[in-house]
Design an enzyme around this catalytic site. Structure first.
Site, short mmCIF file in Angstrom:
data_model
loop_
_atom_site.label_atom_id
_atom_site.label_comp_id
_atom_site.label_asym_id
_atom_site.label_seq_id
_atom_site.Cartn_x
_atom_site.Cartn_y
_atom_site.Cartn_z
N PRO A 1 0.77 -1.24 0.00
CA PRO A 1 0.00 0.00 0.00
C PRO A 1 0.81 1.30 0.00
O PRO A 1 0.84 2.04 0.99
CB PRO A 1 -0.84 -0.13 1.27
CG PRO A 1 0.00 -0.96 2.18
CD PRO A 1 0.71 -1.93 1.29
N CYS A 2 1.40 1.61 -1.13
CA CYS A 2 2.16 2.85 -1.25
C CYS A 2 1.26 4.08 -1.19
O CYS A 2 1.74 5.18 -0.92
CB CYS A 2 3.01 2.85 -2.52
SG CYS A 2 2.12 2.45 -4.03
N HIS A 3 -0.04 3.91 -1.40
CA HIS A 3 -0.97 5.03 -1.31
C HIS A 3 -1.10 5.55 0.12
O HIS A 3 -1.60 6.65 0.34
CB HIS A 3 -2.35 4.64 -1.86
CG HIS A 3 -3.01 3.52 -1.14
ND1 HIS A 3 -2.71 2.19 -1.43
CD2 HIS A 3 -3.92 3.50 -0.14
CE1 HIS A 3 -3.45 1.42 -0.64
NE2 HIS A 3 -4.18 2.19 0.15
#
Length: 161
Positions: free
Chosen positions: A127-129
């Site tokens: 989850p780079c968001h």
């Protein structure tokens, strides 16, 4: 050998790429740092993709908070360290680039963390968001800031902004 499939999502079509028995890519349409299509291998809707698409559907339905899939994250040791830190950010929470650098034991590496974050080959699943600026502001996202905001809002992070 790599193979791929395309699945629908609330954020547009997602291309899933696997190498051997592990997922090695999840790419959005128009994503920055998206590899050329010809590197994805032939289209193949096998059982590995069945489980990945099932888990993605459960995530988008709000029923899954953490993915459990075999992953292959190809990158430098630093990139893999950043991506491992991303996987530790709980659903609905965010971390700053500086906090990730600190977790890696390198306080001055915020920009390098940002570059590694942008090269994440498995967006959403890794989850780079969930990474934001030091002041909590939305910053770059390979899938676009609109998608990033929508993902954070979806996970309950709307109160952060």
């Amino acid at each position: 050998m790599k193979h791929h499939t395309v699945t629908d999502s609330p954020y547009g079509p997602l291309t899933l790429v696997a190498a051997e028995d592990a997922l090695c890519g999840l790419y959005m349409v128009g994503q920055r740092h998206r590899p050329p299509e010809e590197t994805f291998g032939p289209r193949d809707d096998d059982t590995l993709f069945d489980e990945a698409t099932r888990q993605l559907a459960a995530y988008f339905a709000g029923e899954l908070k953490e993915f459990d899939l075999p992953l292959r994250l190809d990158g430098t040791p630093f990139q893999r360290g950043v991506w491992e830190q991303l996987r530790r950010i709980p659903y609905g929470q965010t971390r700053s680039y500086g906090e990730l650098a600190e977790a890696l034991g390198n306080l001055g590496a915020s920009r390098a963390v940002g570059l590694a974050n942008g090269k994440n080959p498995l967006g959403i699943i890794v989850p780079c968001h969930r990474v934001v600026g030091a002041n909590g502001s939305l910053t770059g996202y390979g899938g676009g800031l609109d998608r990033k905001k929508r993902l954070l809002d979806f996970e309950g992070g709307a109160a952060l902004f």
